[in-house]
Design an enzyme around this catalytic site. Structure first.
Site, short mmCIF file in Angstrom:
data_model
loop_
_atom_site.label_atom_id
_atom_site.label_comp_id
_atom_site.label_asym_id
_atom_site.label_seq_id
_atom_site.Cartn_x
_atom_site.Cartn_y
_atom_site.Cartn_z
N ASP A 35 0.85 -1.19 0.00
CA ASP A 35 0.00 0.00 0.00
C ASP A 35 0.89 1.24 0.00
O ASP A 35 1.90 1.29 0.70
CB ASP A 35 -0.92 0.00 1.23
CG ASP A 35 -2.07 0.98 1.09
OD1 ASP A 35 -3.22 0.54 0.94
OD2 ASP A 35 -1.80 2.21 1.11
N ILE A 36 0.51 2.24 -0.77
CA ILE A 36 1.32 3.46 -0.91
C ILE A 36 1.32 4.28 0.38
O ILE A 36 2.24 5.07 0.62
CB ILE A 36 0.79 4.30 -2.10
CG1 ILE A 36 1.87 5.21 -2.64
CG2 ILE A 36 -0.45 5.08 -1.75
CD1 ILE A 36 1.52 5.83 -3.99
N ASN A 97 -12.99 -3.22 1.83
CA ASN A 97 -14.05 -2.20 1.85
C ASN A 97 -14.83 -2.25 0.54
O ASN A 97 -14.24 -2.49 -0.52
CB ASN A 97 -13.42 -0.82 2.03
CG ASN A 97 -12.67 -0.70 3.34
OD1 ASN A 97 -13.15 -1.14 4.37
ND2 ASN A 97 -11.47 -0.12 3.31
N GLN A 104 -15.00 2.64 0.39
CA GLN A 104 -14.05 2.11 -0.60
C GLN A 104 -13.58 3.27 -1.49
O GLN A 104 -14.38 3.92 -2.14
CB GLN A 104 -14.74 1.05 -1.47
CG GLN A 104 -13.85 0.45 -2.54
CD GLN A 104 -14.58 -0.60 -3.38
OE1 GLN A 104 -15.83 -0.67 -3.35
NE2 GLN A 104 -13.85 -1.40 -4.11
N HIS A 110 -9.99 -5.17 -3.59
CA HIS A 110 -8.70 -5.37 -2.95
C HIS A 110 -8.94 -5.80 -1.52
O HIS A 110 -9.86 -5.34 -0.86
CB HIS A 110 -7.82 -4.12 -3.00
CG HIS A 110 -8.50 -2.86 -2.56
ND1 HIS A 110 -9.42 -2.21 -3.35
CD2 HIS A 110 -8.40 -2.15 -1.42
CE1 HIS A 110 -9.85 -1.13 -2.71
NE2 HIS A 110 -9.25 -1.09 -1.52
N HIS A 112 -7.02 -5.73 2.03
CA HIS A 112 -5.88 -5.20 2.79
C HIS A 112 -5.42 -6.28 3.75
O HIS A 112 -6.24 -6.86 4.48
CB HIS A 112 -6.31 -4.01 3.66
CG HIS A 112 -6.85 -2.81 2.93
ND1 HIS A 112 -6.13 -1.65 2.75
CD2 HIS A 112 -8.06 -2.58 2.36
CE1 HIS A 112 -6.86 -0.76 2.11
NE2 HIS A 112 -8.05 -1.30 1.86
P1 5GP Z 1 -9.83 1.51 0.09
O1 5GP Z 1 -10.15 2.77 0.85
O2 5GP Z 1 -10.39 1.56 -1.31
O3 5GP Z 1 -10.20 0.26 0.84
O4 5GP Z 1 -8.25 1.42 0.00
C1 5GP Z 1 -7.51 1.95 -1.06
C2 5GP Z 1 -6.05 1.83 -0.68
O5 5GP Z 1 -5.28 2.01 -1.84
C3 5GP Z 1 -5.58 2.85 0.36
O6 5GP Z 1 -5.04 2.18 1.49
C4 5GP Z 1 -4.53 3.66 -0.40
O7 5GP Z 1 -3.43 4.02 0.41
C5 5GP Z 1 -4.11 2.71 -1.50
N1 5GP Z 1 -3.66 3.37 -2.72
C6 5GP Z 1 -4.27 4.39 -3.37
N2 5GP Z 1 -3.58 4.73 -4.48
C7 5GP Z 1 -2.54 3.87 -4.54
C8 5GP Z 1 -1.48 3.71 -5.49
O8 5GP Z 1 -1.37 4.42 -6.48
N3 5GP Z 1 -0.58 2.73 -5.23
C9 5GP Z 1 -0.68 1.91 -4.13
N4 5GP Z 1 0.26 0.97 -3.97
N5 5GP Z 1 -1.68 2.03 -3.23
C10 5GP Z 1 -2.60 3.01 -3.44
#
Ligand code: 5GP
Length: 128
Positions: A35-36, A97, A104, A110, A112
């Site tokens: 994760d970034i 999520n 989400q 995805h 985590h």
């Molecule tokens: P969500 O909120 O959709 O469950 O999680 C999205 C996740 O994607 C977040 O934890 C965010 O840090 C990660 N993320 C968003 N953009 C990027 C990216 O460009 N590269 C990577 N490796 N992770 C990302």
């Protein structure tokens, strides 16, 4: 009503090689990368390569081969990170999520995998 998938989402771009990622593991049907913005010492995202928006979409429409590949990869990453309960790992949390109420941000399925410290309660205790 059908699930709708936006192929301009960030993870679709990662899968097409348009955006770089720090790959942890790759299989025929799945990709795992860091994760970034990590929220724990270990924060790995596992995604299917197919165009699935959420876990329920995947669970209901993916092929058996995709589901097996994705599930086994999650298990392997837990082992590789040393957090699996099979060894003497201290455990982990898996979160996926979905949609507005699930908060989400990226509309490509995805999971985590979070680990490496005590992660606290799963959610704030609130019923409404
Ligand atoms: P969500 O909120 O959709 O469950 O999680 C999205 C996740 O994607 C977040 O934890 C965010 O840090 C990660 N993320 C968003 N953009 C990027 C990216 O460009 N590269 C990577 N490796 N992770 C990302």
């Amino acid at each position: 009503m059908a699930y709708s998938y936006d192929d301009q989402n960030i993870f679709a771009k990662i899968l097409r090689g348009e955006i770089p990622n720090n790959t942890v593991a790759e299989t025929e049907h799945s990709l795992a990368f860091s994760d970034i913005a990590p929220q724990a010492p270990h924060h790995v995202l596992v995604i299917p390569k197919g165009a699935y928006v959420s876990y329920d979409h995947f669970a209901q429409t993916a092929t058996d081969a995709e589901i097996l590949d994705f599930t086994r990869l999650i298990g392997k990453i837990c082992t590789d990170l040393g957090v699996s309960l099979e060894g003497d790992g201290d455990g982990f949390r898996m979160v996926s999520n979905a949609g507005q109420d699930g908060v989400q941000d990226v509309p490509h399925l995805h999971v985590h995998i979070l680990a490496g410290r005590p992660l606290g309660p799963m959610l704030e205790r609130r019923l409404s």
